[in-house]
Design an enzyme around this catalytic site. Structure first.
Site, short mmCIF file in Angstrom:
data_model
loop_
_atom_site.label_atom_id
_atom_site.label_comp_id
_atom_site.label_asym_id
_atom_site.label_seq_id
_atom_site.Cartn_x
_atom_site.Cartn_y
_atom_site.Cartn_z
N PRO A 83 -3.28 0.81 2.97
CA PRO A 83 -2.90 -0.59 2.34
C PRO A 83 -1.45 -0.59 1.55
O PRO A 83 -1.36 0.44 0.88
CB PRO A 83 -3.99 -0.84 1.57
N CYS A 84 -0.78 -1.44 1.89
CA CYS A 84 0.41 -1.42 1.41
C CYS A 84 0.76 -2.20 0.15
O CYS A 84 2.22 -2.45 -0.34
CB CYS A 84 1.58 -1.68 2.41
N GLN A 85 -0.09 -3.15 -0.27
CA GLN A 85 0.09 -3.90 -1.42
C GLN A 85 1.01 -3.60 -2.73
O GLN A 85 1.78 -4.09 -3.13
CB GLN A 85 -1.18 -4.67 -1.58
N PHE A 87 3.26 -1.23 -2.94
CA PHE A 87 4.70 -1.03 -2.71
C PHE A 87 5.27 -2.34 -2.34
O PHE A 87 6.61 -2.25 -2.45
CB PHE A 87 4.80 0.11 -1.72
#
Length: 368
Positions: A83-85, A87
């Site tokens: 999950p990239c949230q 960054f």
């Protein structure tokens, strides 16, 4: 080199609805399992890909859980997009508590690599990840691998969407061919190329033969706004009475693309989890007075037109499907990654791959 795909078995961590998996499969890689915590991903993943969906939290996985799936082929590939949230520039609020947990998922991925020692590894994520210490920590799990990573502008891969992503490739077979550059020869694709032939629908309407081709409703004021909008324009083109009060303030004046229309002959903006809402970005249809439909959003993410997201008779939930589509890896990006890794293995089998020193190079050069 043989044109036959090499015998690679892959497990896709954080698989979502299967964007990366579907791309890998199209490149000839055998994906044997997808892993994700979200139960809503099960149907689209399994309905479109010949692989089981494992509803598991990656932080709770052990190497023994994945080994039966990973080692089915001659070569093994562990793939994923944590999950990239934490960054992402699209997610700046409410980050403090969840941020540490999501960072930890990147390291959990690295721990599984270190324990399983697959022949090949790929990780896809937002480009901001490269600027954080957690990325350096992840690289430490790749001791013994040849490693390369790059920042990809997806339009250069024939994806009709401006979307920047970090792609890492690692191999125990040497470093020859760990370079996405040959894949960057695709003809540019536009919004018209991708969705221009879909049947017209109105705001709030669902197509009778494709339940995913559905557009959200518009309020009276937003219908006036979209009618006043031109492709590629901004709300600054409107008459003053249509401009939202928040955009009259200094803080709101820096967001010109919200309430915007896409352009037919240009790429779409980044497809986000809120792409179904006209006021959430440049998500207005180029000519029809509505936001893009969920099907159009999926196609701009390069999912095939017939990709199944809903069981027969299942009701559409915009927020859920928007999240699943917006968070997906574009299928074409997954295919390019898979093609690169397949070419790399073919080079290894033909004896072209040069031996590199094990371990992480002191200076990791970006691939281009």
């Amino acid at each position: 080199m043989s044109d036959d795909p090499p015998n690679i078995s892959a497990v896709d961590l954080f698989c979502g609805v299967g964007g990366l998996t579907h791309g890998l499969v199209r490149s000839g890689i055998n994906v044997t399992a997808g892993v994700d915590l979200d139960p809503h991903c099960r149907y689209p993943f399994e309905a479109n890909n010949s692989a089981p969906f494992l509803e598991r939290d990656v932080k709770d996985l052990k190497a023994a859980d994945l080994a039966p799936y990973l080692y089915e082929g001659q070569y093994s590939l562990l793939a994923g997009c944590a999950p990239c949230q934490p960054f992402s520039t699209y997610s700046q609020s409410g980050r403090s508590k969840k941020r540490g947990m999501d960072w930890r998922l990147v390291l959990n991925f690295g721990e599984l690599v270190a324990d399983l020692q697959p022949d090949l590894v790929t990780m896809e994520n937002v480009v901001q990840l490269a600027d954080h210490d957690v990325f350096s920590e992840f690289l430490k799990s790749l001791q013994g691998y040849s490693v390369g990573w790059t920042k990809v502008e997806c339009t250069r891969l024939g994806i009709p969407q401006s979307r920047k992503r970090l792609v890492l490739l690692a191999s125990k077979l040497g470093g020859h061919g760990l370079d996405l550059t040959p894949q960057f020869i695709q003809s540019p694709r536009t919004v018209r190329d991708e969705i221009g032939k879909l049947p017209q629908i109105a705001a709030g309407e669902q197509h009778s033969r494709d339940p995913l081709h559905i557009a959200s409703s518009l309020s009276e004021i937003n219908m006036k706004r979209i009618k006043a909008s031109k492709p590629g324009g901004t709300w600054r083109d409107w008459d003053p009475e249509l401009i939202a009060s928040c955009h009259r303030k200094t803080t709101g004046s820096t967001y010109p693309s919200v309430y915007g229309r896409m352009e037919w002959d240009a790429p779409a903006p980044t497809i986000t989890t809120q792409c179904f809402g006209y006021g959430n970005g440049r998500f207005g249809h180029p000519t029809q007075d509505r936001a893009i439909s969920l099907r159009e959003a999926a196609m701009l993410q390069t999912f095939p037109r017939n990709y199944k997201f809903l069981k027969r008779g299942e009701q559409v939930t915009f927020s859920r499907l928007g999240r699943l589509i917006g968070n997906a890896v574009p299928v074409r990006l997954g295919e390019a990654i898979g093609q690169c890794l397949s070419d790399h293995v073919r080079a290894h089998e033909s004896g072209e791959a040069r031996e590199l020193e094990s371990g992480i190079p002191e200076q990791l050069g970006r691939l281009f």
